[in-house]
Design an enzyme around this catalytic site. Structure first.
Site, PDB file in Angstrom:
ATOM      1  N   ARG A  77       0.853  -1.186   0.000  1.00  0.00           N
ATOM      2  CA  ARG A  77       0.000   0.000   0.000  1.00  0.00           C
ATOM      3  C   ARG A  77       0.893   1.241   0.000  1.00  0.00           C
ATOM      4  O   ARG A  77       1.967   1.253   0.610  1.00  0.00           O
ATOM      5  CB  ARG A  77      -0.901   0.022   1.247  1.00  0.00           C
ATOM      6  CG  ARG A  77      -2.026  -1.001   1.227  1.00  0.00           C
ATOM      7  CD  ARG A  77      -3.083  -0.670   0.169  1.00  0.00           C
ATOM      8  NE  ARG A  77      -4.198  -1.623   0.180  1.00  0.00           N
ATOM      9  CZ  ARG A  77      -4.322  -2.659  -0.643  1.00  0.00           C
ATOM     10  NH1 ARG A  77      -3.392  -2.922  -1.556  1.00  0.00           N
ATOM     11  NH2 ARG A  77      -5.377  -3.447  -0.568  1.00  0.00           N
ATOM     12  N   HIS A 104      -0.896  -0.013  -9.840  1.00  0.00           N
ATOM     13  CA  HIS A 104      -1.542  -0.966  -8.913  1.00  0.00           C
ATOM     14  C   HIS A 104      -2.020  -2.208  -9.681  1.00  0.00           C
ATOM     15  O   HIS A 104      -3.213  -2.514  -9.722  1.00  0.00           O
ATOM     16  CB  HIS A 104      -2.700  -0.300  -8.167  1.00  0.00           C
ATOM     17  CG  HIS A 104      -3.092  -1.045  -6.915  1.00  0.00           C
ATOM     18  ND1 HIS A 104      -3.504  -0.433  -5.764  1.00  0.00           N
ATOM     19  CD2 HIS A 104      -3.143  -2.379  -6.634  1.00  0.00           C
ATOM     20  CE1 HIS A 104      -3.791  -1.329  -4.833  1.00  0.00           C
ATOM     21  NE2 HIS A 104      -3.574  -2.533  -5.349  1.00  0.00           N
TER      22      HIS A 104
HETATM   23  P1  NDP Z   1      -1.295 -11.826   4.725  1.00  0.00           P
HETATM   24  O1  NDP Z   1      -2.249 -11.333   5.741  1.00  0.00           O
HETATM   25  O2  NDP Z   1      -1.401 -13.235   4.265  1.00  0.00           O
HETATM   26  O3  NDP Z   1       0.195 -11.631   5.270  1.00  0.00           O
HETATM   27  C1  NDP Z   1       0.608 -10.520   5.970  1.00  0.00           C
HETATM   28  C2  NDP Z   1       2.035 -10.714   6.477  1.00  0.00           C
HETATM   29  O4  NDP Z   1       2.475  -9.483   7.070  1.00  0.00           O
HETATM   30  C3  NDP Z   1       2.140 -11.784   7.559  1.00  0.00           C
HETATM   31  O5  NDP Z   1       3.344 -12.506   7.428  1.00  0.00           O
HETATM   32  C4  NDP Z   1       2.160 -10.965   8.847  1.00  0.00           C
HETATM   33  O6  NDP Z   1       2.836 -11.568   9.933  1.00  0.00           O
HETATM   34  C5  NDP Z   1       2.953  -9.757   8.390  1.00  0.00           C
HETATM   35  N1  NDP Z   1       2.710  -8.606   9.274  1.00  0.00           N
HETATM   36  C6  NDP Z   1       1.540  -8.002   9.552  1.00  0.00           C
HETATM   37  N2  NDP Z   1       1.735  -7.002  10.451  1.00  0.00           N
HETATM   38  C7  NDP Z   1       3.050  -6.999  10.735  1.00  0.00           C
HETATM   39  C8  NDP Z   1       3.871  -6.223  11.610  1.00  0.00           C
HETATM   40  N3  NDP Z   1       3.361  -5.255  12.368  1.00  0.00           N
HETATM   41  N4  NDP Z   1       5.182  -6.510  11.667  1.00  0.00           N
HETATM   42  C9  NDP Z   1       5.704  -7.506  10.905  1.00  0.00           C
HETATM   43  N5  NDP Z   1       4.994  -8.284  10.072  1.00  0.00           N
HETATM   44  C10 NDP Z   1       3.680  -8.029   9.985  1.00  0.00           C
HETATM   45  O7  NDP Z   1      -1.396 -10.841   3.493  1.00  0.00           O
HETATM   46  P2  NDP Z   1      -1.127 -11.130   1.937  1.00  0.00           P
HETATM   47  O8  NDP Z   1       0.216 -11.729   1.803  1.00  0.00           O
HETATM   48  O9  NDP Z   1      -2.262 -11.840   1.326  1.00  0.00           O
HETATM   49  O10 NDP Z   1      -1.161  -9.631   1.351  1.00  0.00           O
HETATM   50  C11 NDP Z   1      -0.300  -8.623   1.829  1.00  0.00           C
HETATM   51  C12 NDP Z   1      -0.746  -7.262   1.336  1.00  0.00           C
HETATM   52  O11 NDP Z   1      -0.462  -7.117  -0.048  1.00  0.00           O
HETATM   53  C13 NDP Z   1      -2.243  -6.979   1.406  1.00  0.00           C
HETATM   54  O12 NDP Z   1      -2.621  -6.590   2.719  1.00  0.00           O
HETATM   55  C14 NDP Z   1      -2.425  -5.877   0.393  1.00  0.00           C
HETATM   56  O13 NDP Z   1      -2.321  -4.620   1.008  1.00  0.00           O
HETATM   57  C15 NDP Z   1      -1.265  -6.080  -0.564  1.00  0.00           C
HETATM   58  N6  NDP Z   1      -1.731  -6.463  -1.898  1.00  0.00           N
HETATM   59  C16 NDP Z   1      -1.368  -5.697  -2.976  1.00  0.00           C
HETATM   60  C17 NDP Z   1      -1.756  -6.054  -4.240  1.00  0.00           C
HETATM   61  C18 NDP Z   1      -1.343  -5.257  -5.431  1.00  0.00           C
HETATM   62  O14 NDP Z   1      -1.834  -5.497  -6.539  1.00  0.00           O
HETATM   63  N7  NDP Z   1      -0.433  -4.323  -5.290  1.00  0.00           N
HETATM   64  C19 NDP Z   1      -2.586  -7.250  -4.487  1.00  0.00           C
HETATM   65  C20 NDP Z   1      -2.880  -7.987  -3.291  1.00  0.00           C
HETATM   66  C21 NDP Z   1      -2.471  -7.597  -2.057  1.00  0.00           C
HETATM   67  P3  NDP Z   1       2.295 -12.959  10.572  1.00  0.00           P
HETATM   68  O15 NDP Z   1       2.736 -14.023   9.579  1.00  0.00           O
HETATM   69  O16 NDP Z   1       2.992 -13.060  11.864  1.00  0.00           O
HETATM   70  O17 NDP Z   1       0.803 -12.830  10.680  1.00  0.00           O
HETATM   71  C1  OXD Z   2      -5.625  -6.304  -2.939  1.00  0.00           C
HETATM   72  C2  OXD Z   2      -5.195  -5.371  -3.986  1.00  0.00           C
HETATM   73  O1  OXD Z   2      -5.526  -5.975  -1.753  1.00  0.00           O
HETATM   74  O2  OXD Z   2      -5.492  -5.637  -5.166  1.00  0.00           O
HETATM   75  O3  OXD Z   2      -6.082  -7.407  -3.291  1.00  0.00           O
HETATM   76  O4  OXD Z   2      -4.538  -4.387  -3.684  1.00  0.00           O
END
Ligand code: NDP
Ligand code: OXD
Length: 306
Positions: free
Chosen positions: A221, A269
């Protein structure tokens, strides 16, 4: 059963048709103010009014992985909010990030510029061990990206909230692990959810900890990154470049300096798109499971914010 569709910036008709095919007999409609109360909602950045009016929901399905926009609303307690679990996004994200890392590492931008001038010139080969990649966030997307990078034999480390073990990836966790993780990384990939803990996480002091000649890839983001701090570190030479897919304001305004910066690559994006058919199949499977009293994966924890 009634399903209400409330997805900003999304062409509704194909989603409505897909959901109707999945649930013959169900009422599946686009939401408008005053619409009948639905059992389930399929949403992307819905307005607060939608949540306030739809008081009978048994589940809210987000058609993306990131739920930051939903978490910013006042949500009814006890109604499960369900994010997309991969649904074809992790392979896209692995493609995008590996491409950005390899493009930078292999200096492909420089070769393209040479070719445009008709120049046949070589650059000195660079060593993978000098380009350790750090992936912030080891969830569904971050883990897939880390494994894909490790296949190319880059040194890969990852950082998550709780401790993780991923073969071929050196894992760090928690606030106490952040500085060591950053210091061990030259290329930084952000795949964190946006929460109060991760907002502005890529700022001057954290980015300055990356190894000299660092490179930033933000695919999570826009608010994870402090724009001016990135530009200052690029201009000082501490960072060599950045590939950015997400921005504080989207579309990225025409006057934003990222567009013109010679060390920044901008994409709109698009690193991992929501794939409609996969997503409908996943959501339909989960609605059926909830209807049958079965557990479903991908339920968001409001306390964590993801
Ligand atoms: P997940 O919820 O599966 O994974 C999130 C990861 O971040 C986990 O490993 C979590 O740790 C870690 N995390 C969360 N908070 C913290 C913190 N404070 N400190 C350290 N680590 C942290 O999410 P996804 O992998 O599915 O997606 C990640 C993000 O990607 C989405 O939230 C979205 O914003 C973005 N996204 C962007 C897209 C694009 O097209 N640009 C498309 C899809 C998603 P833990 O394993 O311990 O829970
Ligand atoms: C998502 C994205 O969060 O597309 O899936 O950004």
């Amino acid at each position: 059963m009634r399903i209400s569709f409330c997805c900003t910036g999304t062409k509704a008709q194909p989603w409505l048709e897909g959901l109707r095919d999945a649930f013959p007999g169900a009422e599946v409609e686009t939401w408008s103010a005053g619409a009948p109360l639905a059992d389930y909602a399929v949403v992307w950045t819905p307005p607060q009014q939608f949540i306030d009016e739809q008081t009978q929901l048994k589940g809210i399905f987000n058609i993306g992985a990131g739920v930051d926009a939903l978490m910013a609303l006042r949500l009814p307690p006890g109604v499960p909010v369900v994010r997309l679990d991969d649904a074809g996004m992790s392979v896209q994200m692995a493609e995008y990030v590996c491409h950005a890392v390899i493009r930078h590492f292999r200096e492909l931008g420089g070769y393209e510029a040479d070719a445009a001038e008709g120049k046949w010139t070589y650059r000195k080969p660079r060593m993978r061990q000098d380009f350790p990649v750090g992936v912030m966030g080891l969830g569904i997307l971050g883990e897939r990206v880390s494994r894909a990078l490790a296949q190319f034999e880059f040194p890969v480390q990852g950082w998550s909230r709780s401790a993780r073990t991923i073969p071929g990836v050196q894992c760090f966790s928690g606030e106490s692990g952040l500085n060591d993780f950053l210091a061990a990384s030259r290329i930084l990939v952000c795949l964190l959810p946006l929460t109060p803990d991760t907002d502005n996480i890529m700022r001057h002091d954290t980015l300055a900890r990356l190894q000299p000649g660092g490179y930033v890839i933000n695919v999570a983001r826009g608010s994870h990154l402090v724009d001016d701090d990135l530009i200052a570190l690029l201009d000082s030479g501490h960072l060599a470049g950045a590939t950015l897919d997400v921005f504080r304001t989207e579309p990225l305004p025409a006057a934003h300096p990222f567009w013109q910066h010679s060390k920044i690559t901008v994409t709109p994006h698009t690193s991992a798109r929501t794939l409609r058919d996969e997503s409908i199949a996943q959501i339909a499977g989960k609605i059926a499971a909830l209807q049958g009293g079965q557990p479903v994966s991908g339920i968001v924890d409001p306390a964590r914010g993801y």
